[in-house]
Write a protein that holds these residues in place. Structure first.
Motif, PDB file in Angstrom:
ATOM      1  N   ALA A 358     -71.747 -26.245  81.209  1.00 53.28           N
ATOM      2  CA  ALA A 358     -72.263 -25.556  82.086  1.00 53.28           C
ATOM      3  C   ALA A 358     -72.267 -25.158  83.868  1.00 53.28           C
ATOM      4  O   ALA A 358     -72.684 -26.694  84.405  1.00 53.28           O
ATOM      5  N   GLY A 359     -71.789 -24.998  85.068  1.00 53.93           N
ATOM      6  CA  GLY A 359     -71.867 -25.311  86.214  1.00 53.93           C
ATOM      7  C   GLY A 359     -70.384 -24.638  86.418  1.00 53.93           C
ATOM      8  O   GLY A 359     -69.685 -23.910  86.407  1.00 53.93           O
ATOM      9  N   GLY A 360     -70.654 -24.629  88.260  1.00 56.27           N
ATOM     10  CA  GLY A 360     -69.516 -24.686  88.750  1.00 56.27           C
ATOM     11  C   GLY A 360     -69.944 -23.890  90.328  1.00 56.27           C
ATOM     12  O   GLY A 360     -70.777 -24.269  90.487  1.00 56.27           O
ATOM     13  N   GLY A 384     -70.702 -29.586  88.756  1.00 55.25           N
ATOM     14  CA  GLY A 384     -70.249 -28.496  90.628  1.00 55.25           C
ATOM     15  C   GLY A 384     -71.112 -28.092  90.912  1.00 55.25           C
ATOM     16  O   GLY A 384     -72.282 -29.272  90.864  1.00 55.25           O
ATOM     17  N   ASP A 385     -70.728 -27.362  91.163  1.00 54.83           N
ATOM     18  CA  ASP A 385     -71.628 -27.254  93.190  1.00 54.83           C
ATOM     19  C   ASP A 385     -73.503 -26.199  92.424  1.00 54.83           C
ATOM     20  O   ASP A 385     -74.058 -26.506  92.763  1.00 54.83           O
ATOM     21  N   SER A 386     -72.855 -25.328  91.420  1.00 57.51           N
ATOM     22  CA  SER A 386     -73.687 -24.868  90.796  1.00 57.51           C
ATOM     23  C   SER A 386     -75.128 -25.995  89.924  1.00 57.51           C
ATOM     24  O   SER A 386     -76.167 -25.474  89.852  1.00 57.51           O
ATOM     25  N   ALA A 387     -75.144 -27.120  89.928  1.00 57.64           N
ATOM     26  CA  ALA A 387     -75.546 -27.856  88.670  1.00 57.64           C
ATOM     27  C   ALA A 387     -77.331 -27.734  89.329  1.00 57.64           C
ATOM     28  O   ALA A 387     -77.894 -27.976  88.198  1.00 57.64           O
ATOM     29  N   LEU A 425     -68.380 -25.887  76.354  1.00 55.42           N
ATOM     30  CA  LEU A 425     -67.626 -25.411  77.983  1.00 55.42           C
ATOM     31  C   LEU A 425     -67.928 -24.209  78.079  1.00 55.42           C
ATOM     32  O   LEU A 425     -66.490 -23.578  77.632  1.00 55.42           O
ATOM     33  N   SER A 426     -68.788 -23.565  78.194  1.00 54.92           N
ATOM     34  CA  SER A 426     -68.704 -22.030  78.990  1.00 54.92           C
ATOM     35  C   SER A 426     -69.373 -21.851  79.963  1.00 54.92           C
ATOM     36  O   SER A 426     -70.679 -22.021  79.919  1.00 54.92           O
ATOM     37  N   PRO A 427     -68.642 -22.244  81.396  1.00 54.14           N
ATOM     38  CA  PRO A 427     -69.477 -22.950  82.535  1.00 54.14           C
ATOM     39  C   PRO A 427     -70.240 -21.376  83.261  1.00 54.14           C
ATOM     40  O   PRO A 427     -70.781 -22.368  83.908  1.00 54.14           O
ATOM     41  N   SER A 431     -63.932 -21.204  88.971  1.00 54.67           N
ATOM     42  CA  SER A 431     -63.687 -22.975  88.864  1.00 54.67           C
ATOM     43  C   SER A 431     -64.241 -23.690  90.144  1.00 54.67           C
ATOM     44  O   SER A 431     -63.394 -24.891  90.126  1.00 54.67           O
ATOM     45  N   PHE A 432     -63.910 -22.845  91.144  1.00 52.87           N
ATOM     46  CA  PHE A 432     -62.910 -23.412  92.947  1.00 52.87           C
ATOM     47  C   PHE A 432     -63.947 -24.007  93.221  1.00 52.87           C
ATOM     48  O   PHE A 432     -62.982 -24.733  93.883  1.00 52.87           O
TER      49      PHE A 432
END
Length: 466
Positions: A358-360, A384-387, A425-427, A431-432
């Motif tokens: 998860a994340g992004g 991702g950015d929100s990890a 995978l369910s973020p 996704s950007f």
């Protein structure tokens, strides 16, 4: 308070005066082309103009404002007959305040489509499942012999879809962006699937987001049908007047889940549709989607055999709880389309034990809501950015690892999983940060899984030969 707009011939001819289009993405381009095809002047404002945007403006005959100052934008809007923001233009964009200050109405592509075309519309909205149900309803109508086309929040905006004179009925995926800015939207059948927190990167508040969704029922004609999910309290509390058909998997409804002699069954308006065992997909959210699609199609008059045939054959869409592969008893599932925690919870509920990736890019939401189904989550890999937000949400609940790439995420998740479990995978995020869109993210997950399994098999084969 936005300025009211009356759908009238003012946008039906070249006498209209300029329309300001904010943003030249897929929808903005389609709106600009549609207006120019009707000889209506267009001023397009694009905050990140590219050569592609400039070429489009030159080809179509659009005046392009590149990264306009607030003063430049104010002048353009003050002289316009309407402003059409592209979906995703945030509430904070100055175009909204400037339009109000100049008493210029802000409208949606839905307003333009209904001004120019009067063929019937079926509309579907919801936080999750819009594209799936829109696709199912379109297939049901086609199976019934009708020339149906899906449009709206798809690859084909509604203002573009109406150019085809052969289409009998449009099945519209209605996003909150389009609904919230529509002055009047009156589909023949209007379906609201569910509601969960989303799009605070665009809407000012969750209340505004709910109000935007509720616009799907605001202007229904007396012969229209509203289709409502009884299992969702937010949807249910917005129940409109007039004719309402309900669906539910937990309580009595017009379209419902019943216990049959040989297992659960789907029923519609007092008659059996089919056994759940006959469905191609049978996860909990699949049952709700099936009932919603059946209700929507039959509310428009689709014959029961056509509806049932699609329920039996529909196998789902890419990037939506899509099984990719199984190795060593571990199943890898691609749910890249889940860009909010509400959708992640629906996916996790489908499995007994999950290692969640998860994340992004966070859409302004509380990522602590990712833990709603933590009882089924054994471990988490944050990306991702929100990890860091994902890591903080799960820190005291389950093991958490942070990955720096999709390959790293798949490897770490697979190492945490055991036979019988699912790597999902369910973020819960956009996704950007790493990708162009959720499809590219899902495709990269599939590639990473495929390569990981191939490498594992090669290692296992080498070990067997030594």
């Amino acid at each position: 308070m936005s300025t009211p707009f009356t759908l009238s011939p003012q946008l039906g001819s070249a006498d209209a005066g300029p329309v300001v289009v904010i943003g030249l993405g897929v929808a903005g381009r389609a709106v600009a082309r549609a207006l120019r095809d009707r000889s209506i002047a267009v001023i397009a404002a694009e905050d990140a103009a590219t050569e592609d945007h400039r070429a489009l403006a030159a080809e179509v005959g659009v005046a392009l404002l590149e990264s306009p100052s607030e003063t430049e934008l104010s002048v353009a809007i003050a002289g316009a007959v309407a402003v059409v923001p592209s979906p995703g233009v945030p509430h904070s964009h100055p175009c909204f305040a400037l339009a109000d200050a100049s008493s210029v109405p802000v409208i949606s592509e839905f307003d333009l489509a209904q001004l120019w075309d009067h063929r019937p519309l079926l509309a579907i909205t919801g936080t999750d499942g819009k594209t799936t149900v829109t696709t199912m309803v379109t297939e049901m109508l086609r199976a019934d012999g009708r020339n149906a086309v899906d449009a709206g929040n798809t690859d084909v905006p509604l203002v573009e879809a109406i150019d085809d004179p052969a289409t009998e009925v449009f099945v519209v995926e209605a996003s909150s962006f389009r609904l919230g800015r529509a002055q009047r939207f009156s589909p023949r059948v209007a379906t609201w699937l569910n509601w969960g927190p989303d799009h605070l990167d665009v809407h000012a508040t969750l209340e505004e987001y709910e109000q935007a969704k509720a616009r799907i029922w605001a202007d229904l004609d007396t012969d229209a049908v509203a289709v409502l999910n009884l299992d969702d309290p937010v949807v249910a509390r917005n129940r409109p007047g007039g004719t309402v058909w309900t669906f539910s998997t937990t309580q009595p409804a017009d379209y419902e889940l019943r216990r049959g002699a040989d297992g659960p069954e789907l029923w519609g308006r007092g008659e059996r549709l089919l056994a759940v065992s006959e469905l191609a997909r049978r996860l909990p959210h699949d049952l709700s989607n099936a009932l919603a699609a059946a209700a929507t199609a039959e509310a428009y008059g689709a014959a029961r055999p056509a509806v049932v045939s699609v329920l039996r054959s529909f196998s789902g869409l890419a990037h939506r709880v899509q099984e990719v592969a199984t190795h060593g008893g571990i199943t890898f599932v691609n749910d890249s389309k889940a860009t909010v925690p509400h959708a992640v919870a629906a996916a996790v509920r489908s499995y007994d034990a999950v290692v969640l990736i998860a994340g992004g890019r966070n859409k302004g939401l509380d990522l602590n809501e990712l833990t709603a189904e933590v009882a089924s989550i054994r471990a988490v890999v944050a990306i991702g950015d929100s990890a860091s937000e994902v890591e903080a949400a799960f820190a005291d609940l389950v093991p958490v690892a942070v990955a720096t790439s999709m390959d790293d995420a798949v490897r770490r998740a697979a190492e945490q999983a055991t036979a019988g479990e699912t790597v999902l995978l369910s973020p819960g995020c956009a996704s950007f940060d790493w990708y162009e869109n959720y499809g590219a993210r899902g495709d990269d997950f599939i590639r990473a899984v495929t390569e990981y399994i191939a490498a594992r098999r090669a290692t296992e084969a080498a070990g067997a030969c030594s």
